[in-house]
Design an enzyme around this catalytic site. Structure first.
Site, PDB file in Angstrom:
ATOM      1  N   CYS A  83       0.826  -1.218   0.000  1.00  0.00           N
ATOM      2  CA  CYS A  83       0.000   0.000   0.000  1.00  0.00           C
ATOM      3  C   CYS A  83       0.854   1.259   0.000  1.00  0.00           C
ATOM      4  O   CYS A  83       0.333   2.361  -0.164  1.00  0.00           O
ATOM      5  CB  CYS A  83      -0.926   0.020   1.213  1.00  0.00           C
ATOM      6  SG  CYS A  83      -1.647  -1.559   1.574  1.00  0.00           S
ATOM      7  N   SER A 207     -11.383   1.802   5.209  1.00  0.00           N
ATOM      8  CA  SER A 207     -11.413   2.599   3.986  1.00  0.00           C
ATOM      9  C   SER A 207     -11.902   1.718   2.838  1.00  0.00           C
ATOM     10  O   SER A 207     -11.667   0.519   2.840  1.00  0.00           O
ATOM     11  CB  SER A 207     -10.012   3.116   3.672  1.00  0.00           C
ATOM     12  OG  SER A 207      -9.115   2.029   3.556  1.00  0.00           O
ATOM     13  N   ILE A 209     -11.797   0.277  -0.974  1.00  0.00           N
ATOM     14  CA  ILE A 209     -10.856   0.170  -2.082  1.00  0.00           C
ATOM     15  C   ILE A 209     -11.433   0.927  -3.268  1.00  0.00           C
ATOM     16  O   ILE A 209     -12.550   1.456  -3.198  1.00  0.00           O
ATOM     17  CB  ILE A 209     -10.609  -1.299  -2.469  1.00  0.00           C
ATOM     18  CG1 ILE A 209     -11.927  -1.957  -2.887  1.00  0.00           C
ATOM     19  CG2 ILE A 209      -9.966  -2.055  -1.321  1.00  0.00           C
ATOM     20  CD1 ILE A 209     -11.787  -2.901  -4.033  1.00  0.00           C
ATOM     21  N   LYS A 328     -10.047   6.938   4.122  1.00  0.00           N
ATOM     22  CA  LYS A 328     -11.374   6.551   4.588  1.00  0.00           C
ATOM     23  C   LYS A 328     -12.478   7.010   3.636  1.00  0.00           C
ATOM     24  O   LYS A 328     -13.433   6.272   3.384  1.00  0.00           O
ATOM     25  CB  LYS A 328     -11.614   7.133   5.989  1.00  0.00           C
ATOM     26  CG  LYS A 328     -12.999   6.860   6.552  1.00  0.00           C
ATOM     27  CD  LYS A 328     -13.175   5.383   6.874  1.00  0.00           C
ATOM     28  CE  LYS A 328     -14.627   4.962   6.930  1.00  0.00           C
ATOM     29  NZ  LYS A 328     -15.238   4.781   5.609  1.00  0.00           N
ATOM     30  N   HIS A 332      -9.141   4.163  -1.145  1.00  0.00           N
ATOM     31  CA  HIS A 332      -7.811   3.573  -0.996  1.00  0.00           C
ATOM     32  C   HIS A 332      -7.512   2.640  -2.173  1.00  0.00           C
ATOM     33  O   HIS A 332      -7.582   1.430  -2.065  1.00  0.00           O
ATOM     34  CB  HIS A 332      -7.765   2.813   0.343  1.00  0.00           C
ATOM     35  CG  HIS A 332      -6.433   2.223   0.690  1.00  0.00           C
ATOM     36  ND1 HIS A 332      -5.237   2.712   0.216  1.00  0.00           N
ATOM     37  CD2 HIS A 332      -6.102   1.170   1.488  1.00  0.00           C
ATOM     38  CE1 HIS A 332      -4.231   1.984   0.712  1.00  0.00           C
ATOM     39  NE2 HIS A 332      -4.729   1.037   1.468  1.00  0.00           N
TER      40      HIS A 332
END
Ligand SMILES: [Zn+2]
Lengths: 384, 133, 370
Positions: A83, A207, A209, A328, A332
């Site tokens: 990430c 969060s 995706i 969030k 993400h």
């Protein structure tokens, strides 16, 4: 080593881009950044991405993106750090330019996550953890964060609802960011009633995706600059590592790599935590906000949630965080996230953050976390 | 096909065999070349007792591909009595009964099967310490 | 029908000669130096099967049966039972010369259960390892072989396991009883034994009472044919012949344990052999855990060893369909008292129980087609 400036930025909205491919997204953000910089050519392209091999079955992404950007024969390759891939690509671009080897570098973070089923995406994301010692036990990424959060609640005596301000703040800011995946404000009641995902993490701790890409053009600071808007310099750029597996950490509740990379970045910038005007942190899960604030010196150990409860993380307060919605609410898209954070820092420093613009935005920090904390990159940007 | 990568770990997976550092006497799991505590070379085998306690836990309802038939299942960070923490599934337990600090013991169970016809992978899980009369 | 009438002739040899019972004793005295049991945690009450398949009208052959968890099979269960046996034996694992697992439910049709168990207990690589198949006496057959190997001095210790996750077709009479569990025994020199093996005997014929063809998921059986000509004939003959050969009577034994496909059969067979319900009680686990097939008689023995005292004698008779019985005469030694507590007792596993309903059972046992 020469100082480096961010000359241009670009991003796509984060979302489910059914009609746009991995390469489309990277191209769109990259071209936007080049246009913003007023450039048609770059010397090098560094592509931050985590999952293209697993979810799109496409590697050699550097060459692909450089080609689609019309930048052949520019040097180009992919940078992967789970990430934290986005910030890692930015960091490589920074090293290339600051060393004097490259005069114009493009860093692109891109991820395409919605072409696959949720089981496949979950399995792919879990590869950020230790495959032989975590993943094989059926651990998911949210599961690892749940393990950390449960222990944190146990050890420091917080209630789950004490984490609500992180999510409420992110959603409030995301609601005013046209590029955010989630643009709905939430209330404390929404937070406490959200569906449990992986106890104690509920849907509003986590969060979403998404697909997306963000990019920046990096050049030497000495390059002539004749634009009306503020010039943004990279004041600190550092990354550090910790054990890949959560269980191997002497203290699983402390983000040691965040601590080390932030300390290096502060030293490079010659700044103290108190001099940071705002902080784009890695709120993939609300627990990560608390741990990041603690590791970077904004809160004492075990006291991260206090900043939220005291309202200090909101816009125009002592330390605004997630000013465009954070992971969030903005979303993400894992390998792109670090680049979104940096693009948003530049927006604030330039005064281009729209309804979320901060009154005081001279120094901004971004921190991108790879895996459960194994690789963490911290950047400090400032107005020249 | 994940056969070799699981096969080569069979000793540690089946029986929780790690290492003891010759230099600082740390107990190490999983076994690795360099002692995480003192940074020197580690190589002496050490069989862990399998006894430990729950350091943290959660329940996975949305499993990754390949684990669907097991869900929901509890996973935990287990602090072994010799020191290291390991990640593993909990078994033979109702999720509602799990608590931080609960004593657990290692058992060797099926981790995953490669479909109906493929190979079966075995390894450590933990269960509440068996009550004995 | 008498035994003599029934004896087969050798082809081309004319009238068959009477064949005396063959009692077996190794050259070197051996005994059980360790024993261990395993029973999974889940229980399916027989009334649940009756609820689904007979509107509750069926007569219940047992109270409840044990059901393996999703992550359990004969390999994992054998590992735990063998670890328990090792905890009591306190022997160096590298001196184990053979590890044999008898079962009707080996996880692989081709690829041994025994090598995984041997690897898990650290006994590899210098040992014999194989899986045995003789319906419900696969485990006692392995025990016979272990006695032979250790008794012949070819190795110091041998492990014999009888373990099953018994299969039964949904709705079949077997579904009420087909349970999961079993036991592991370590055979070693008599001077280290917790229980001496005095002698054993086997009695086998071709009797098709119960079978499962390759690839078939569930076994089939000859219904009432499984009783008199199969179970009762083999069990009582083997038990009778062993006692006779040793010059013993039921009064010489404190305990008897028989293969237990349901509650009635072993009770009746023990009675036919002249044993009292009191002698049968300790080893009769079927009402609480069901018929654990290759594990059934052997796990009964572990429950007996958990409470037997030095000098007590035990008569064990297994039964495997197809068909045959192994009979063993054992005597507990004073060493038992000091080793018994080194592993969980069989009762500890039986007490650990979680009741499930038929729906969970169907999922857990892979009877749900998806
Ligand atoms: Zn050391």
């Amino acid at each position: 080593m020469r100082p480096v400036a961010v000359l241009g930025i670009g991003q796509t909205a984060v979302g489910e881009h059914w009609e746009r491919s991995l390469r489309d997204l990277a191209t769109q953000a990259g071209l936007a950044a080049m246009r913003d910089a007023g450039l048609e050519h770059v010397q090098a392209v560094f592509v931050g991405n985590m999952l293209s091999g697993l979810l799109t079955r496409q590697e050699n992404l550097g060459a692909l993106v450089a080609d689609w950007l019309g930048q052949r024969p520019a040097e180009a390759f992919k940078v992967e750090a789970a990430c934290a891939s986005g910030a890692a690509a930015f960091r490589v671009a920074h090293m290339a330019v600051s060393s004097g080897e490259v005069d114009v570098a493009l860093a692109v973070g891109v991820e395409k996550m919605t072409d696959t089923t949720s089981g496949e995406t979950t399995a792919a994301l879990a590869t950020a953890s230790d495959a032989d010692y975590e993943l094989v036990h059926g651990v998911t990424f949210v599961g690892l964060n749940a393990l950390v959060m449960r222990r944190y609640l146990h050890e420091f005596g917080w209630k789950h609802t004490d984490f609500a301000p992180f999510s409420i703040n992110a959603h409030a800011n995301g609601a005013r960011n046209p590029n955010a995946r989630l643009q709905e404000p939430i209330s404390e009641r929404d937070y406490t009633r959200a569906r449990m995902v992986c106890d104690p993490i509920n849907l509003l701790d986590a969060s979403p995706i998404g697909d997306g890409a963000a990019a920046a053009v990096l050049v030497p600071a000495e390059r002539a600059y004749d634009r009306p808007r503020a010039r943004v310099l990279v004041a600190g750029s550092a990354s550090a590592t910790d054990t890949l597996a959560v269980h191997d950490r002497k203290d699983p509740l402390f983000l040691s790599a965040a601590h080390h990379s932030a300390r290096k970045a502060y030293a490079q910038a010659g700044l103290e935590p108190s001099q940071i005007d705002f902080f784009e942190l890695h709120d993939a899960f609300s627990i990560m906000s608390a741990l990041s604030l603690e590791a970077c010196g904004f809160a004492e150990r075990g006291q991260g949630p206090r900043l939220g409860l005291e309202g200090r993380i909101r816009l125009q307060q002592a330390l605004p965080i997630s000013t465009q919605g954070g992971l969030k609410a903005r979303g993400h898209p894992v390998g792109a996230t670090g680049m979104y954070q940096l693009v948003e820092v530049v927006q604030q420093l330039r005064g281009e953050a729209g309804p979320n613009q901060l009154d005081r935005a001279r120094v901004g920090m971004a921190q991108n976390i790879g895996g459960s904390g194994a690789m963490i990159a911290t950047h400090i940007l400032r107005v020249a | 096909m994940d056969i070799p990568r699981n096969w080569r770990l069979r000793t540690q997976r089946y029986a929780l065999v790690g290492e003891e550092c010759d230099h600082c006497h740390s107990k190490i799991f999983p076994p690795r070349d360099i002692c995480p505590d003192c940074g020197l070379e580690a190589k002496a085998h050490y069989a862990f007792s399998g006894k430990g306690e729950i350091y943290s836990f959660t329940v996975v309802h949305d499993p990754p591909t390949g684990y669907e038939d097991q869900a929901p299942y509890a996973i935990a960070l287990v602090k072994l009595e010799e020191g290291p923490i390991v990640t593993a599934q909990l078994t033979d337990v109702d999720s509602a009964q799990v608590a931080i600090g609960m004593p657990v013991e290692m058992v060797t169970r099926k981790l995953r099967a490669e479909g109906e016809e493929g190979v079966i992978h075995y390894g450590y899980k933990f269960r509440p310490t068996l009550a004995r009369a | 029908m008498t035994e003599r009438e029934h004896r087969p002739a050798t082809p081309g040899q004319g009238k068959a000669a009477p064949r005396p019972a063959r009692i077996m004793r190794p050259t070197r005295a051996v005994g059980l130096v360790g024993y261990g049991a395993y029973v999974p945690r889940l229980r399916l009450p027989a009334k649940e099967v009756a609820r689904v398949w007979s509107e509750g009208a069926a007569l219940l052959p047992i109270r409840e049966k044990s059901v393996p968890g999703l992550d359990e099979d004969v390999i994992t269960m054998s590992i735990e039972a063998t670890r328990n046996a090792l905890a009591r034996a306190q022997i160096p694992v590298e001196e184990i010369g053979a590890l044999w697992v008898g079962s009707e439910s080996h996880p692989y049709a081709v690829k041994p259960t025994s090598t995984v168990v041997a690897e898990a207990i650290g006994a590899v690589p210098h040992l014999l390892a194989a899986d045995w198949e003789f319906a419900c006496k696969a485990g006692s057959e392995a025990l016979q072989a272990a006695i032979g190997m250790v008794g012949a001095g070819m190795m110091r210790y041998a492990v014999a396991v009888g373990m099953d996750t018994a299969q039964a077709r949904p709705g079949d009479a077997l579904e009420y009883t087909a349970g999961a569990g079993g036991a592991a025994f370590i055979v070693g020199p008599q001077e280290e034994a917790l229980a001496e093996i005095e002698a054993s005997l086997s009695f086998v014929t071709d009797t098709p009472d119960f079978w499962r063809r390759p690839g078939a998921k569930y076994p089939q059986h000859g219904q009432r044919f499984t009783g008199e000509p199969a179970y009762f004939r083999h069990v009582t003959t083997a038990g009778q012949e062993l006692m006779q050969a040793l010059g013993r009577t039921p009064a010489d034994y404190r305990f008897i344990v028989l293969h237990q496909p349901n509650t009635k059969f072993p009770q009746r067979a023990a009675e036919l052999l002249g044993f009292s319900p009191e002698q049968t009680r300790a080893g009769l686990l079927v009402p609480e855990i069901g018929n654990t097939y290759a594990g059934a008689a052997l796990i009964g023995l572990t429950a007996i060893l958990d409470e037997a005292e030095a000098g007590d004698r035990v008569l064990l008779v297994s039964f495997g369909s197809g068909a045959g019985s192994d009979a063993f005469s054992l005597q507990v030694t004073p060493r038992m008292a000091e080793r018994r507590a080194a592993a969980p007792r069989t009762r500890d596993y039986i007490t650990r129980r979680k009741e499930i309903d038929y729906g969970v059972y169907v999922r857990t046992r892979g009877k749900l087609s998806m």
